[in-house]
Design an enzyme around this catalytic site. Sequence first.
Site, PDB file in Angstrom:
ATOM      1  N   TYR A 173       3.254   2.325   1.086  1.00 34.92           N
ATOM      2  CA  TYR A 173       3.749   3.172  -0.016  1.00 34.92           C
ATOM      3  C   TYR A 173       4.237   4.545   0.465  1.00 34.92           C
ATOM      4  CZ  TYR A 173       1.083  -0.248  -2.793  1.00 34.92           C
ATOM      5  OH  TYR A 173       0.561  -1.397  -3.331  1.00 34.92           O
ATOM      6  N   HIS A 218      -2.690  -6.383   3.090  1.00 34.97           N
ATOM      7  CA  HIS A 218      -1.741  -6.237   1.980  1.00 34.97           C
ATOM      8  C   HIS A 218      -1.133  -7.568   1.504  1.00 34.97           C
ATOM      9  CE1 HIS A 218       0.968  -2.910   0.151  1.00 34.97           C
ATOM     10  NE2 HIS A 218       0.919  -3.936  -0.661  1.00 34.97           N
ATOM     11  N   ASP A 274      -5.280   3.689  -5.726  1.00 34.74           N
ATOM     12  CA  ASP A 274      -4.784   2.558  -4.943  1.00 34.74           C
ATOM     13  C   ASP A 274      -3.559   3.004  -4.159  1.00 34.74           C
ATOM     14  OD1 ASP A 274      -4.940  -0.566  -4.669  1.00 34.74           O
ATOM     15  OD2 ASP A 274      -2.812  -0.064  -4.894  1.00 34.74           O
ATOM     16  N   LYS A 307      -4.262  -0.123   2.259  1.00 35.07           N
ATOM     17  CA  LYS A 307      -3.965  -1.486   2.716  1.00 35.07           C
ATOM     18  C   LYS A 307      -3.205  -1.455   4.041  1.00 35.07           C
ATOM     19  CE  LYS A 307      -3.046  -2.423  -2.149  1.00 35.07           C
ATOM     20  NZ  LYS A 307      -2.317  -1.212  -2.584  1.00 35.07           N
TER      21      LYS A 307
HETATM   22  N1  LIG Z   1      -1.066  -5.403  -3.523  1.00 31.46           N
HETATM   23  C1  LIG Z   1       0.215  -5.455  -3.776  1.00 31.46           C
HETATM   24  O1  LIG Z   1       0.975  -6.217  -3.149  1.00 31.46           O
HETATM   25  C2  LIG Z   1       0.795  -4.602  -4.871  1.00 31.46           C
HETATM   26  C3  LIG Z   1       2.088  -4.840  -5.357  1.00 31.46           C
HETATM   27  C4  LIG Z   1       2.583  -4.049  -6.386  1.00 31.46           C
HETATM   28  C5  LIG Z   1       1.790  -3.033  -6.914  1.00 31.46           C
HETATM   29  N2  LIG Z   1       0.541  -2.788  -6.412  1.00 31.46           N
HETATM   30  C6  LIG Z   1      -0.302  -1.680  -6.938  1.00 31.46           C
HETATM   31  O2  LIG Z   1      -0.399  -1.786  -8.342  1.00 31.46           O
HETATM   32  C7  LIG Z   1       0.024  -0.580  -8.960  1.00 31.46           C
HETATM   33  C8  LIG Z   1       0.683  -0.880 -10.289  1.00 31.46           C
HETATM   34  O3  LIG Z   1       1.650  -1.893 -10.191  1.00 31.46           O
HETATM   35  P1  LIG Z   1       3.218  -1.712 -10.554  1.00 31.46           P
HETATM   36  O4  LIG Z   1       3.608  -0.330 -10.310  1.00 31.46           O
HETATM   37  O5  LIG Z   1       3.946  -2.805  -9.879  1.00 31.46           O
HETATM   38  O6  LIG Z   1       3.288  -2.076 -12.082  1.00 31.46           O
HETATM   39  P2  LIG Z   1       2.715  -1.521 -13.477  1.00 31.46           P
HETATM   40  O7  LIG Z   1       1.593  -0.563 -13.303  1.00 31.46           O
HETATM   41  O8  LIG Z   1       2.503  -2.731 -14.317  1.00 31.46           O
HETATM   42  O9  LIG Z   1       3.983  -0.801 -14.098  1.00 31.46           O
HETATM   43  C9  LIG Z   1       4.423   0.483 -13.753  1.00 31.46           C
HETATM   44  C10 LIG Z   1       5.666   0.778 -14.592  1.00 31.46           C
HETATM   45  O10 LIG Z   1       5.330   0.708 -15.987  1.00 31.46           O
HETATM   46  C11 LIG Z   1       5.618   1.930 -16.643  1.00 31.46           C
HETATM   47  N3  LIG Z   1       4.452   2.233 -17.509  1.00 31.46           N
HETATM   48  C12 LIG Z   1       3.266   2.782 -17.154  1.00 31.46           C
HETATM   49  N4  LIG Z   1       2.431   2.873 -18.207  1.00 31.46           N
HETATM   50  C13 LIG Z   1       3.105   2.371 -19.275  1.00 31.46           C
HETATM   51  C14 LIG Z   1       2.780   2.181 -20.642  1.00 31.46           C
HETATM   52  N5  LIG Z   1       1.594   2.533 -21.133  1.00 31.46           N
HETATM   53  N6  LIG Z   1       3.724   1.624 -21.455  1.00 31.46           N
HETATM   54  C15 LIG Z   1       4.928   1.263 -20.964  1.00 31.46           C
HETATM   55  N7  LIG Z   1       5.296   1.411 -19.673  1.00 31.46           N
HETATM   56  C16 LIG Z   1       4.393   1.952 -18.831  1.00 31.46           C
HETATM   57  C17 LIG Z   1       5.805   2.952 -15.553  1.00 31.46           C
HETATM   58  O11 LIG Z   1       6.859   3.815 -15.901  1.00 31.46           O
HETATM   59  P3  LIG Z   1       6.630   5.418 -16.007  1.00 31.46           P
HETATM   60  O12 LIG Z   1       6.382   5.900 -14.626  1.00 31.46           O
HETATM   61  O13 LIG Z   1       7.914   5.852 -16.604  1.00 31.46           O
HETATM   62  O14 LIG Z   1       5.440   5.601 -16.915  1.00 31.46           O
HETATM   63  C18 LIG Z   1       6.219   2.132 -14.348  1.00 31.46           C
HETATM   64  O15 LIG Z   1       7.630   1.991 -14.307  1.00 31.46           O
HETATM   65  C19 LIG Z   1       0.947   0.083  -7.922  1.00 31.46           C
HETATM   66  O16 LIG Z   1       0.992   1.477  -8.093  1.00 31.46           O
HETATM   67  C20 LIG Z   1       0.265  -0.307  -6.624  1.00 31.46           C
HETATM   68  O17 LIG Z   1      -0.798   0.601  -6.358  1.00 31.46           O
HETATM   69  C21 LIG Z   1       0.031  -3.571  -5.411  1.00 31.46           C
END
Ligand SMILES: NC(=O)c1ccc[n+]([C@@H]2O[C@H](COP(=O)([O-])OP(=O)(O)OC[C@H]3O[C@@H](n4cnc5c(N)ncnc54)[C@H](OP(=O)(O)O)[C@@H]3O)[C@@H](O)[C@H]2O)c1
Length: 230
Positions: free
Chosen positions: A14, A72, A9, A39
Amino acid sequence: MRQGYRHIDTAEMYENEREVGEGLRASAVKRSDVFVTTKVWPTHFAPRDLERSAKDSLVRLRLSEVDLLLLHWPNPRIPLSETMGALCKMKQAGFAKHVGISNFTVPLIEEALKLATEPLVTDQIEWHPYLDQAEIVSACRKRGLAVTAYSPIARGKVSRDKVISTIGMKHGKSAGQVSLRFLVQEGAIVIPRTSKVERLAENLAIFDFELTKAEMADIRKLGAAQQSVL
Ligand SMILES: NC(=O)c1ccc[n+]([C@@H]2O[C@H](COP(=O)([O-])OP(=O)(O)OC[C@H]3O[C@@H](n4cnc5c(N)ncnc54)[C@H](OP(=O)(O)O)[C@@H]3O)[C@@H](O)[C@H]2O)c1
């Protein structure tokens, strides 16, 4: 890729599409075995800008087409009819295998579906144990859209959660794994992010256990109680 991930994704926003493209090429994985989503950022929703944006993404990714091209975020300043037309044109022109939306509410999903000349395959939304998304999920299900859950481990917040950690202990799993498993059992596609190699394996190891009905209900209660956007 070595760990087995096949869903990537990314987004023009990004600023990592170039690196994603390099990673894809460096891996020995066949193009047809990887699902790449990108996106278009809302400031590029006017038809010409959207086309330019999608093509620039493909150049950075070094791909001839993406598997999924998403809007997006909604942009009320540009008529959705024009944007949907341009998005669907990207599919018809062979630049995207599928098209969809992200961060669209139920009324906006309805509007987008009316305007689209191609099927919309997903709405990518924020969804984790602290945010009840039942309304959007049900609307998507009725209309044949998959729901993709972003921030599925609530950006790490679940690790400090007693209810989720206790459930995890019963299954020999971490809170992060329980959160991902919860969403998968709710029918979501999950896209967790991590910068740590060991967590890549952890976040993938969620298909060898099942949460009980009672555990699912306990986690659902957290969302209904908190309704918090990150
Ligand atoms: N469409 C949109 O508007 C939108 C918005 C936001 C995000 N996204 C997409 O969704 C993806 C994920 O969302 P996100 O990055 O916001 O949140 P997330 O995946 O819920 O959380 C990522 C964070 O959690 C930590 N983490 C990862 N695995 C873990 C585990 N097993 N236990 C504890 N902590 C953990 C990571 O730290 P470490 O790196 O230290 O592991 C990182 O800081 C993004 O990469 C992006 O592609 C889309």
